[in-house]
Every structure is written in structure tokens, then in C-alpha cells.
Design a protein around this motif. Structure first.
Motif, mmCIF file in Angstrom:
data_model
loop_
_atom_site.group_PDB
_atom_site.id
_atom_site.type_symbol
_atom_site.label_atom_id
_atom_site.label_comp_id
_atom_site.label_asym_id
_atom_site.label_seq_id
_atom_site.Cartn_x
_atom_site.Cartn_y
_atom_site.Cartn_z
ATOM 1 N N ARG A 9 -64.366 20.000 38.105
ATOM 2 C CA ARG A 9 -63.520 19.097 38.515
ATOM 3 C C ARG A 9 -62.646 18.592 37.710
ATOM 4 O O ARG A 9 -61.283 18.208 37.668
ATOM 5 C CB ARG A 9 -64.455 17.717 39.295
ATOM 6 N N ILE A 10 -63.231 18.454 36.300
ATOM 7 C CA ILE A 10 -62.502 17.946 35.231
ATOM 8 C C ILE A 10 -61.237 18.791 34.923
ATOM 9 O O ILE A 10 -60.115 18.572 34.433
ATOM 10 C CB ILE A 10 -63.272 17.685 34.093
ATOM 11 N N THR A 66 -57.346 23.677 29.080
ATOM 12 C CA THR A 66 -58.490 23.199 29.527
ATOM 13 C C THR A 66 -58.595 23.720 31.104
ATOM 14 O O THR A 66 -59.466 24.168 31.790
ATOM 15 C CB THR A 66 -58.788 21.759 29.860
ATOM 16 N N ALA A 67 -57.288 23.608 31.737
ATOM 17 C CA ALA A 67 -57.283 24.131 33.148
ATOM 18 C C ALA A 67 -57.377 25.606 33.229
ATOM 19 O O ALA A 67 -58.038 26.127 34.322
ATOM 20 C CB ALA A 67 -55.989 23.604 33.666
ATOM 21 N N TYR A 68 -56.991 26.336 32.263
ATOM 22 C CA TYR A 68 -57.005 27.613 32.302
ATOM 23 C C TYR A 68 -58.617 28.217 32.030
ATOM 24 O O TYR A 68 -58.858 29.143 32.621
ATOM 25 C CB TYR A 68 -56.049 28.510 31.033
ATOM 26 N N PHE A 69 -59.342 27.480 31.227
ATOM 27 C CA PHE A 69 -60.438 27.744 31.033
ATOM 28 C C PHE A 69 -61.271 27.415 32.135
ATOM 29 O O PHE A 69 -62.356 28.270 32.445
ATOM 30 C CB PHE A 69 -60.980 26.996 29.573
ATOM 31 N N GLY A 70 -60.955 26.254 32.924
ATOM 32 C CA GLY A 70 -61.667 26.326 34.063
ATOM 33 C C GLY A 70 -61.406 27.393 35.120
ATOM 34 O O GLY A 70 -62.391 27.626 35.637
ATOM 35 N N MET A 71 -60.250 27.949 35.320
ATOM 36 C CA MET A 71 -60.009 29.079 36.084
ATOM 37 C C MET A 71 -60.686 30.124 35.676
ATOM 38 O O MET A 71 -61.437 31.027 36.312
ATOM 39 C CB MET A 71 -58.345 29.416 36.174
ATOM 40 N N ALA A 72 -60.902 30.320 34.182
ATOM 41 C CA ALA A 72 -61.639 31.536 33.833
ATOM 42 C C ALA A 72 -63.173 31.515 34.072
ATOM 43 O O ALA A 72 -63.972 32.223 34.186
ATOM 44 C CB ALA A 72 -61.455 31.595 32.228
ATOM 45 N N TYR A 73 -63.529 30.003 34.052
ATOM 46 C CA TYR A 73 -64.912 29.564 34.309
ATOM 47 C C TYR A 73 -65.557 30.019 35.483
ATOM 48 O O TYR A 73 -66.492 30.715 35.815
ATOM 49 C CB TYR A 73 -65.464 28.326 33.971
ATOM 50 N N ILE A 74 -64.515 29.729 36.609
ATOM 51 C CA ILE A 74 -65.130 30.092 37.950
ATOM 52 C C ILE A 74 -64.797 31.547 38.316
ATOM 53 O O ILE A 74 -65.432 32.097 39.193
ATOM 54 C CB ILE A 74 -64.131 29.194 39.041
ATOM 55 N N LEU A 75 -64.212 32.226 37.566
ATOM 56 C CA LEU A 75 -63.920 33.655 37.789
ATOM 57 C C LEU A 75 -64.802 34.728 36.788
ATOM 58 O O LEU A 75 -64.787 35.877 36.958
ATOM 59 C CB LEU A 75 -62.650 34.200 37.675
ATOM 60 N N SER A 210 -47.263 26.411 40.508
ATOM 61 C CA SER A 210 -48.205 27.338 40.150
ATOM 62 C C SER A 210 -49.673 26.614 39.599
ATOM 63 O O SER A 210 -50.882 26.726 39.925
ATOM 64 C CB SER A 210 -47.911 28.483 39.086
ATOM 65 N N ARG A 211 -49.249 25.462 38.729
ATOM 66 C CA ARG A 211 -50.499 24.795 37.967
ATOM 67 C C ARG A 211 -51.094 23.783 39.126
ATOM 68 O O ARG A 211 -52.405 23.632 39.203
ATOM 69 C CB ARG A 211 -49.770 24.074 36.922
ATOM 70 N N PHE A 212 -50.270 23.121 40.025
ATOM 71 C CA PHE A 212 -50.860 22.492 41.038
ATOM 72 C C PHE A 212 -51.774 23.189 41.920
ATOM 73 O O PHE A 212 -53.008 22.907 42.288
ATOM 74 C CB PHE A 212 -49.799 21.739 41.943
ATOM 75 N N LEU A 213 -51.490 24.502 42.358
ATOM 76 C CA LEU A 213 -52.303 25.327 43.257
ATOM 77 C C LEU A 213 -53.590 25.677 42.503
ATOM 78 O O LEU A 213 -54.542 25.878 43.158
ATOM 79 C CB LEU A 213 -51.482 26.513 43.462
ATOM 80 N N MET A 214 -53.332 26.040 41.041
ATOM 81 C CA MET A 214 -54.626 26.391 40.355
ATOM 82 C C MET A 214 -55.674 25.204 40.280
ATOM 83 O O MET A 214 -56.781 25.416 40.376
ATOM 84 C CB MET A 214 -54.117 26.885 38.898
ATOM 85 N N GLY A 215 -55.028 24.222 40.325
ATOM 86 C CA GLY A 215 -55.869 22.814 40.457
ATOM 87 C C GLY A 215 -56.653 22.874 41.680
ATOM 88 O O GLY A 215 -57.851 22.714 41.742
ATOM 89 N N MET A 216 -55.809 23.401 42.842
ATOM 90 C CA MET A 216 -56.589 23.197 44.147
ATOM 91 C C MET A 216 -57.602 24.297 44.092
ATOM 92 O O MET A 216 -58.893 24.129 44.726
ATOM 93 C CB MET A 216 -55.389 23.406 45.012
#
Length: 222
Positions: A9-10, A66-75, A210-216
Motif C-alpha cells: 500500500r505504501i 519506491t513505486a517501481y519497486f512495489g511493482m517489481a515486488y508484486i511481480l 501511467s503512474r496513477f494506473l500503476m498505483g491502482m
């Protein structure tokens, strides 16, 4: 490895915030005139909108990483090699840009441009050389970070390609970010005017969305 919903979430919140900072990075330069001479460039150190853009830029990078790392984390379980290499290139982009922008804030504007107005003639020669040398170096650094960002978005587009729903849509946006970055290179380093026109139209639409959608996408995984 157990998934941490709070961490996810962060990172999603960071992605949402980068949608805002990206918009500000596009909007703030429109609130002041671009310098047409060295003296006008010196005056930017006292321009609040210009300095605000630099500080937003500096804040934007750790939020985006941090956001890109979160995306990497879930994938990570499905696409670890692709997101891993993508994060390496995002790391290059982020580190180079933070170093470069910090230098512009503190060295170029905080010291050299500020001191220039009250300096002697001999001191002005040295300060002008310092400023012009650093800005030339920054042009080279900016090329490096653009290459890093270009490669990173390609790998993240590839990693999300097999996703469904919002993740699939995000994949398309990652792929679109790659040619957009290439157009920025053509415009800034090869003087292709048409590329600059396309960037001016695409950037304020593509990147914040793109970045808002990545947050979703990240938030849903929490």
C-alpha cells in the motif's frame, strides 16, 4: 516470501503521488520564462517557481523508485528476471537524476548563481565557467538517465505483458513510455523539432496516467 500488504500500500501511495509530481514537473516550467541569456539563467536562482520545480524533481525520484519497486515486488514470483533487470535500469535513472538535480539546487543555484550577482569581475569569470561546465555535464548525465529509463520501461512493459485487466493496460503504457523517451532523446540531443512537438503533446497525458494506473494495480495486490 510472505507478501506484506502494508508495504504494498505504501508503494501504491508513492505511485499515486508520482502522478501528481509528474504533472507538476510539466506544469511548473510554464509558470516562468525560459532563460535566453546567461544573466537570465542567473536570475532563476531567485525564481520561486523554478526552484519549486527542482525540489519537486528531487522528491519525485525516491517516490517513483519506491513505486517501481512495489511493482517489481508484486511481480517477483512471475517475472523476477525482467523486473529485476528493469529495477537496475530504474536505479541508474534515479541515482543519476538525484545527483544531477542536487547539484543544480545546491551548487549551481545555491552557490554559484547566488554569488554571481555580488562577485567581482574576476570572480564572475570563474563562476560563469563553473555554471556552464556543470550544465554541460548535466546534459551528458541526462542522456545516461534517459537511456536507463528507456530500458527500464521496456523490461517493465515486458514483465506486465502477460497480465490481465489493469495490469495489461499498464503494460501498453509502459511500452508507450519507451518511444516517448526515445523522442525526448531525438528532440534534446539530435535537434529533431518534430519529436519535441510529439513529446509536448504526449508527456502530460501518458506519464501521469501511467503512474496513477500503476498505483491502482499495486493497491489491488494488497
Amino acid at each position: 516470501m510472505k507478501t506484506d500488504p502494508l508495504f504494498i500500500r505504501i508503494t501504491a501511495i508513492c505511485a499515486f503521488l508520482t502522478s501528481l509530481t509528474t504533472t507538476l514537473l510539466w506544469l511548473l516550467p510554464k509558470l516562468y520564462a525560459a532563460p535566453t541569456s546567461f544573466e537570465e539563467g542567473v536570475a532563476l536562482a531567485a525564481n520561486s517557481m523554478y526552484m519549486a520545480r527542482l525540489w519537486v524533481n528531487l522528491l519525485h525520484i525516491p517516490l517513483a523508485l519506491t513505486a517501481y519497486f512495489g511493482m517489481a515486488y508484486i511481480l517477483r514470483k512471475r517475472e523476477l528476471p525482467k523486473v529485476g533487470l528493469g529495477m537496475v535500469f530504474f536505479g541508474i535513472w534515479g541515482i543519476v537524476e538525484m545527483i544531477g538535480v542536487s547539484g543544480i539546487i545546491f551548487a549551481v543555484n545555491g552557490n554559484w548563481r547566488t554569488d554571481y550577482t555580488t562577485a567581482t569581475v574576476a570572480e564572475k569569470v570563474i563562476l560563469k565557467a563553473n555554471i556552464e561546465s556543470y550544465l554541460s555535464l548535466w546534459d551528458s548525465m541526462f542522456f545516461v538517465l534517459l537511456i536507463g529509463f528507456l530500458l527500464a520501461t521496456i523490461f517493465f512493459g515486458w514483465a506486465t505483458w502477460n497480465g490481465k485487466g489493469l495490469e495489461k493496460l499498464l503494460s501498453y503504457l509502459f511500452w508507450l513510455a519507451a518511444p516517448l523517451t526515445f523522442l525526448i532523446i531525438l528532440s534534446g540531443y539530435f535537434n529533431e523539432v518534430w519529436a519535441g512537438w510529439v513529446v509536448a503533446w504526449m508527456y502530460p497525458l501518458l506519464q501521469p496516467i501511467s503512474r496513477f494506473l500503476m498505483g491502482m494495480v499495486i493497491w489491488k495486490k494488497a
